[in-house]
Design an enzyme around this catalytic site. Sequence first.
Site, PDB file in Angstrom:
ATOM      1  N   GLU A 129       2.409   1.644   5.886  1.00 40.81           N
ATOM      2  CA  GLU A 129       1.052   1.875   6.387  1.00 40.81           C
ATOM      3  C   GLU A 129       1.043   2.814   7.591  1.00 40.81           C
ATOM      4  O   GLU A 129       1.922   2.735   8.452  1.00 40.81           O
ATOM      5  CB  GLU A 129       0.433   0.536   6.796  1.00 40.81           C
ATOM      6  N   GLU A 168     -10.311  -5.899   5.499  1.00 42.38           N
ATOM      7  CA  GLU A 168      -9.550  -6.143   6.723  1.00 42.38           C
ATOM      8  C   GLU A 168     -10.401  -5.704   7.913  1.00 42.38           C
ATOM      9  O   GLU A 168     -10.013  -4.835   8.688  1.00 42.38           O
ATOM     10  CB  GLU A 168      -8.203  -5.409   6.689  1.00 42.38           C
TER      11      GLU A 168
END
Length: 280
Positions: free
Chosen positions: A153, A254
Amino acid sequence: MSARELRFDVNLSILFTELPLLERPAAAAEAGFTEIELWWPFAGPTPTDAESDALGRAVRDAGVALVGLNFDAGDMPAGDRGLLSRPAEAARFRANIDVATGFAGSLGCRALNALYGNREDGVDPRAQDELALENLVSAAVAAERVGATVLIEALNTPENPRYPLATSAAALAVVDKVNAETGLGNTAFLADFYHLARNGEAPAGVIDAHADSFGHVQIADTPGRGQPGTGEMDFDDLFRRLVAAGYTGRVGLEYKPVGAAADSFGWLARELRGSKGGTG
């Protein structure tokens, strides 16, 4: 083409945090979700059997599936953003590899996010990158044993100034190195649209150029990291692009809900109106 053709899960490490962890899977199910994800949910790299069994039981009893899990990333509230590239913490990451993959495998989870780690003062960045590659190769080999993918990520620099993977290009370069080293092809890009946008990178362009390298997607609106509709991002366009690009993975919610978590899903209900499926 629309969000009705995508699969959404909810991250229980940032949503429903008003509840104890073991109550969150049931709350997600009550809100209509069939799939969840988690940051590393334990205090250390190796939880007790009682701790892991309790969480596994809570997930199963709620009738939801765990579809994403972070490896141990250290003390996130204190600023840690992963361990695997940090010489002083790499042993902790290695101790977590089999534990995390084993816990994921026991619940059928097939995506494991490995945060890269902050740069450290007095340590050659090249040495950190070499250590990271070594540890990611180990993680990918372990993940292969449970049929899982390791995710890499990019995080935004304003909030994570010492994290070196700040762009899709930087994260994808690591993905390519790990896959070349292992030959397994089970390392992929976690495209977090919030982080990309905060760093000035257009998520739409990243989708168009790199959707075939996505192993997972996460979303929150910018600039406040709230639910879609609280900021500036055009999620209708992004969802259409994901579908057009043939993306078949999950879209993880998220975000930091504005108000109670259970009241933050109106945007998703509107997106899915008319769908015959659930939110997982």
